[in-house]
Design an enzyme around this catalytic site. Sequence first.
Site, PDB file in Angstrom:
ATOM      1  N   SER A 133      57.650  14.172   6.568  1.00 51.11           N
ATOM      2  CA  SER A 133      57.855  15.634   6.622  1.00 51.11           C
ATOM      3  C   SER A 133      59.030  15.981   5.709  1.00 51.11           C
ATOM      4  CB  SER A 133      58.192  16.028   8.063  1.00 51.11           C
ATOM      5  OG  SER A 133      58.609  17.379   8.142  1.00 51.11           O
ATOM      6  N   TYR A 168      63.347  15.027  16.061  1.00 51.24           N
ATOM      7  CA  TYR A 168      62.305  15.053  15.012  1.00 51.24           C
ATOM      8  C   TYR A 168      62.897  14.615  13.672  1.00 51.24           C
ATOM      9  CZ  TYR A 168      58.143  16.712  12.510  1.00 51.24           C
ATOM     10  OH  TYR A 168      57.005  16.780  11.741  1.00 51.24           O
TER      11      TYR A 168
HETATM   12  N1  LIG Z   1      52.170  20.929  10.746  1.00 52.95           N
HETATM   13  C1  LIG Z   1      53.250  20.832   9.965  1.00 52.95           C
HETATM   14  O1  LIG Z   1      53.824  21.855   9.504  1.00 52.95           O
HETATM   15  C2  LIG Z   1      53.768  19.468   9.582  1.00 52.95           C
HETATM   16  C3  LIG Z   1      54.712  19.399   8.562  1.00 52.95           C
HETATM   17  C4  LIG Z   1      55.209  18.159   8.179  1.00 52.95           C
HETATM   18  C5  LIG Z   1      54.737  17.020   8.791  1.00 52.95           C
HETATM   19  N2  LIG Z   1      53.812  17.095   9.787  1.00 52.95           N
HETATM   20  C6  LIG Z   1      53.353  15.839  10.398  1.00 52.95           C
HETATM   21  O2  LIG Z   1      51.962  15.748  10.249  1.00 52.95           O
HETATM   22  C7  LIG Z   1      51.430  14.872  11.241  1.00 52.95           C
HETATM   23  C8  LIG Z   1      50.214  15.513  11.868  1.00 52.95           C
HETATM   24  O3  LIG Z   1      50.625  16.679  12.575  1.00 52.95           O
HETATM   25  P1  LIG Z   1      49.765  18.019  12.605  1.00 52.95           P
HETATM   26  O4  LIG Z   1      50.596  19.077  11.998  1.00 52.95           O
HETATM   27  O5  LIG Z   1      48.395  17.805  12.083  1.00 52.95           O
HETATM   28  O6  LIG Z   1      49.759  18.280  14.195  1.00 52.95           O
HETATM   29  P2  LIG Z   1      48.561  18.440  15.222  1.00 52.95           P
HETATM   30  O7  LIG Z   1      47.610  19.472  14.753  1.00 52.95           O
HETATM   31  O8  LIG Z   1      49.241  18.643  16.550  1.00 52.95           O
HETATM   32  O9  LIG Z   1      47.821  17.015  15.212  1.00 52.95           O
HETATM   33  C9  LIG Z   1      48.474  15.880  15.684  1.00 52.95           C
HETATM   34  C10 LIG Z   1      47.500  14.727  15.765  1.00 52.95           C
HETATM   35  O10 LIG Z   1      48.204  13.565  16.210  1.00 52.95           O
HETATM   36  C11 LIG Z   1      47.520  13.016  17.327  1.00 52.95           C
HETATM   37  N3  LIG Z   1      48.470  12.304  18.184  1.00 52.95           N
HETATM   38  C12 LIG Z   1      49.627  12.757  18.715  1.00 52.95           C
HETATM   39  N4  LIG Z   1      50.220  11.775  19.411  1.00 52.95           N
HETATM   40  C13 LIG Z   1      49.423  10.685  19.311  1.00 52.95           C
HETATM   41  C14 LIG Z   1      49.501   9.366  19.802  1.00 52.95           C
HETATM   42  N5  LIG Z   1      50.530   8.953  20.560  1.00 52.95           N
HETATM   43  N6  LIG Z   1      48.512   8.499  19.488  1.00 52.95           N
HETATM   44  C15 LIG Z   1      47.462   8.895  18.723  1.00 52.95           C
HETATM   45  N7  LIG Z   1      47.326  10.134  18.234  1.00 52.95           N
HETATM   46  C16 LIG Z   1      48.304  11.017  18.540  1.00 52.95           C
HETATM   47  C17 LIG Z   1      46.830  14.199  17.988  1.00 52.95           C
HETATM   48  O11 LIG Z   1      45.710  13.735  18.717  1.00 52.95           O
HETATM   49  P3  LIG Z   1      45.422  14.055  20.280  1.00 52.95           P
HETATM   50  O12 LIG Z   1      46.245  15.261  20.659  1.00 52.95           O
HETATM   51  O13 LIG Z   1      43.949  14.306  20.308  1.00 52.95           O
HETATM   52  O14 LIG Z   1      45.828  12.815  20.982  1.00 52.95           O
HETATM   53  C18 LIG Z   1      46.376  14.984  16.754  1.00 52.95           C
HETATM   54  O15 LIG Z   1      45.177  14.447  16.247  1.00 52.95           O
HETATM   55  C19 LIG Z   1      52.582  14.607  12.221  1.00 52.95           C
HETATM   56  O16 LIG Z   1      53.128  13.337  11.960  1.00 52.95           O
HETATM   57  C20 LIG Z   1      53.589  15.704  11.894  1.00 52.95           C
HETATM   58  O17 LIG Z   1      54.912  15.310  12.207  1.00 52.95           O
HETATM   59  C21 LIG Z   1      53.321  18.296  10.202  1.00 52.95           C
END
Ligand SMILES: NC(=O)c1ccc[n+]([C@@H]2O[C@H](COP(=O)([O-])OP(=O)(O)OC[C@H]3O[C@@H](n4cnc5c(N)ncnc54)[C@H](OP(=O)(O)O)[C@@H]3O)[C@@H](O)[C@H]2O)c1
Length: 234
Positions: free
Chosen positions: A137, A150
């Site tokens: 991130s 975080y």
């Molecule tokens: N959205 C942003 O603005 C942003 C920016 C920078 C980085 N990121 C990073 O991008 C990545 C994905 O996040 P996202 O934004 O797509 O969020 P999201 O829509 O909440 O998706 C998160 C995913 O991670 C899975 N997950 C969470 N904990 C888990 C675990 N212990 N084991 C297996 N799967 C797990 C969830 O699956 P289930 O809930 O079905 O288990 C879901 O598929 C993260 O690492 C986040 O830190 C996000």
Amino acid sequence: MSTKVALITGGSKGIGFGIAEALLKNGYQVAITSRTINAANLAASVLVAHGDVLAIEADVKDYKSQQDAINLIIEKWGRLDVLIANAGVGHFAPVDELDVESWNEIIDTNLTGVFYSIKASVEEIKKTKGTIFTISSLAGTNFFAGGSAYNASKFGLTGFTQSVMLDLRKYGVKVSTIMPGSVASHFNDHSPNTEDDAWKIQPEDMGKLIVDLLAMPARTLPSKIEIRPTTPKG
Ligand SMILES: NC(=O)c1ccc[n+]([C@@H]2O[C@H](COP(=O)([O-])OP(=O)(O)OC[C@H]3O[C@@H](n4cnc5c(N)ncnc54)[C@H](OP(=O)(O)O)[C@@H]3O)[C@@H](O)[C@H]2O)c1
């Protein structure tokens, strides 16, 4: 030539789902994991329109479940070319209000969970001279109030991934960390909405980024990539 195989941790929604869709459209066989088989199956029921997808229940906090996931993939497809270590969570509070459970969940998922998924898959990825992406991130380089856990997890992940990149390139394995800004996803209980559409990066944009990086010449290793909205809100 055999079809290439990718594993995306946390592919049930958000960024992971967008990457899964893009890889399927580009001819990959794709395994997605989730903490629950229901969420994995629901996502797979949509993704199957684009190709061969495998839904797996595997919590990245549990090393054995990562090993089991790799075994399932090898049994089904016989190889693993790409790991997207994407699963992640966020809880945001000033450090004096942050509870111990939230700290542990963030570090265990975002940092230790990535180590577990790489540890479980690295020997298979060496065989294919494949690619590992971690989804860090911009919070892995920019700190902010309320983000202590975080920030710690993503600063740690950025450093971890760079070190792993140096460890594995001698095997022909590429390791990259992607550092996104705001993406329209379900992160931190957000619901993507029409306002997001106006300025945030979309999950399919993250998919395009991964597909484009995988198409880079074999001699090149894009090791750390920042991607941010062109016009951030406010
Ligand atoms: N959205 C942003 O603005 C942003 C920016 C920078 C980085 N990121 C990073 O991008 C990545 C994905 O996040 P996202 O934004 O797509 O969020 P999201 O829509 O909440 O998706 C998160 C995913 O991670 C899975 N997950 C969470 N904990 C888990 C675990 N212990 N084991 C297996 N799967 C797990 C969830 O699956 P289930 O809930 O079905 O288990 C879901 O598929 C993260 O690492 C986040 O830190 C996000």
